[in-house]
Design a protein around this motif. Structure first.
Motif, PDB file in Angstrom:
ATOM      1  N   TYR A 215       0.816  -1.209   0.000  1.00 32.06           N
ATOM      2  CA  TYR A 215       0.000   0.000   0.000  1.00 32.06           C
ATOM      3  C   TYR A 215       0.853   1.264   0.000  1.00 32.06           C
ATOM      4  O   TYR A 215       1.966   1.282   0.531  1.00 32.06           O
ATOM      5  CB  TYR A 215      -0.933   0.008   1.214  1.00 32.06           C
ATOM      6  CG  TYR A 215      -1.876  -1.171   1.235  1.00 32.06           C
ATOM      7  CD1 TYR A 215      -2.672  -1.455   0.119  1.00 32.06           C
ATOM      8  CD2 TYR A 215      -1.950  -2.016   2.329  1.00 32.06           C
ATOM      9  CE1 TYR A 215      -3.530  -2.546   0.109  1.00 32.06           C
ATOM     10  CE2 TYR A 215      -2.805  -3.113   2.331  1.00 32.06           C
ATOM     11  CZ  TYR A 215      -3.591  -3.368   1.216  1.00 32.06           C
ATOM     12  OH  TYR A 215      -4.430  -4.449   1.198  1.00 32.06           O
TER      13      TYR A 215
ATOM     14  N   GLU B 262      -3.213   5.038   1.315  1.00 34.45           N
ATOM     15  CA  GLU B 262      -3.997   3.867   1.708  1.00 34.45           C
ATOM     16  C   GLU B 262      -3.687   3.457   3.143  1.00 34.45           C
ATOM     17  O   GLU B 262      -4.583   3.077   3.904  1.00 34.45           O
ATOM     18  CB  GLU B 262      -3.703   2.717   0.742  1.00 34.45           C
ATOM     19  CG  GLU B 262      -4.250   2.975  -0.660  1.00 34.45           C
ATOM     20  CD  GLU B 262      -3.634   2.072  -1.717  1.00 34.45           C
ATOM     21  OE1 GLU B 262      -4.315   1.782  -2.717  1.00 34.45           O
ATOM     22  OE2 GLU B 262      -2.449   1.670  -1.566  1.00 34.45           O
TER      23      GLU B 262
ATOM     24  N   PRO C  47     -10.659   2.805  -0.288  1.00 34.89           N
ATOM     25  CA  PRO C  47      -9.904   2.498  -1.511  1.00 34.89           C
ATOM     26  C   PRO C  47     -10.125   1.057  -1.950  1.00 34.89           C
ATOM     27  O   PRO C  47     -10.169   0.141  -1.125  1.00 34.89           O
ATOM     28  CB  PRO C  47      -8.452   2.744  -1.096  1.00 34.89           C
ATOM     29  CG  PRO C  47      -8.543   3.771  -0.016  1.00 34.89           C
ATOM     30  CD  PRO C  47      -9.793   3.427   0.741  1.00 34.89           C
TER      31      PRO C  47
END
Length: 219
Positions: A5, A9, A38
């Motif tokens: 990520y 995120e 997300p």
């Protein structure tokens, strides 16, 4: 290096962990992943741990709760919610988090890579295989199991042997059980996101840099 990520995120996960705890305190309702989650956080199913720490008056922190799920069986967003609620309210070492504490605790979320069993022919080989600042550990023997996140040996400035010993003790086993036949050792990596201060900026921890500082300060 395991880094699924980006910072945006990761920050979302930390904010989601805090939001889940605050929502449960307010309404006793288990938060669902919000609509603005997300997409990758809804598709991936990594293991997740949430760590909550109290910030003391002198600026140091102490553990307030830490629970998670090393093997992913739900999406990362849902796993974050579940681990945050467990860390806040179900850690048997602590009383449930009180609303008055919310402004004085830090939230940290660790996203775990899949566990891999360490295959080794001698204790020395395992010691060379495990890298402090990179690997988390799971030790299993019979019905006993213990997990340490990769940031733990960095925070205590342990060497590899001490790290393995402590993982055995976490499983309520003898310190050197990792070198005994019949003990299974698993390694994994983690991407760790953390608040700098309660409700504040969120950053990604660099455990190798922290380890280098730890060794420098020891000199």
């Amino acid at each position: 290096m395991f880094k699924p990520y980006n910072l945006e995120e990761g920050a979302y996960l930390v904010k989601l962990a805090r939001r889940a705890v605050e929502e449960f305190i307010k309404s006793r309702r288990v938060l669902k992943p919000p609509e603005d989650t997300p997409s990758r956080l809804l598709k991936d199913n990594y293991g997740v741990f949430t760590t909550i720490e109290t910030v003391k008056e002198n600026g140091t922190t102490e553990l307030r709760g830490c629970i998670g799920f090393p093997r992913g069986n739900v999406n990362t967003a849902r796993a974050t919610i579940n681990s945050a609620l467990a860390a806040a309210f179900d850690d048997p070492r602590f009383a449930p988090l009180d609303p008055s504490e919310l402004d004085s605790v830090l939230f940290e979320v660790s996203v775990l890579s899949p566990l891999e069993e360490a295959r080794f022919s001698s204790p020395r080989e395992l010691v060379n295989m495990v890298k402090v600042g990179v690997h988390g550990l799971v030790v299993e023997r019979g019905m006993y199991s213990g997990l340490l996140l990769p940031q733990v040996p960095v925070e205590y400035c342990w060497d590899t042997v001490m790290y393995l010993d402590e993982a055995c003790e976490k499983a309520y086993l003898s310190p050197e059980c990792w070198a005994e036949e019949g003990t299974r050792v698993y390694v994994y990596e983690a991407q760790v996101f953390r608040e700098r201060r309660p409700r504040g900026e969120i950053y990604e921890r660099n455990l190798l840099e922290e380890l280098n500082r730890c060794h420098f300060e020891e000199r």
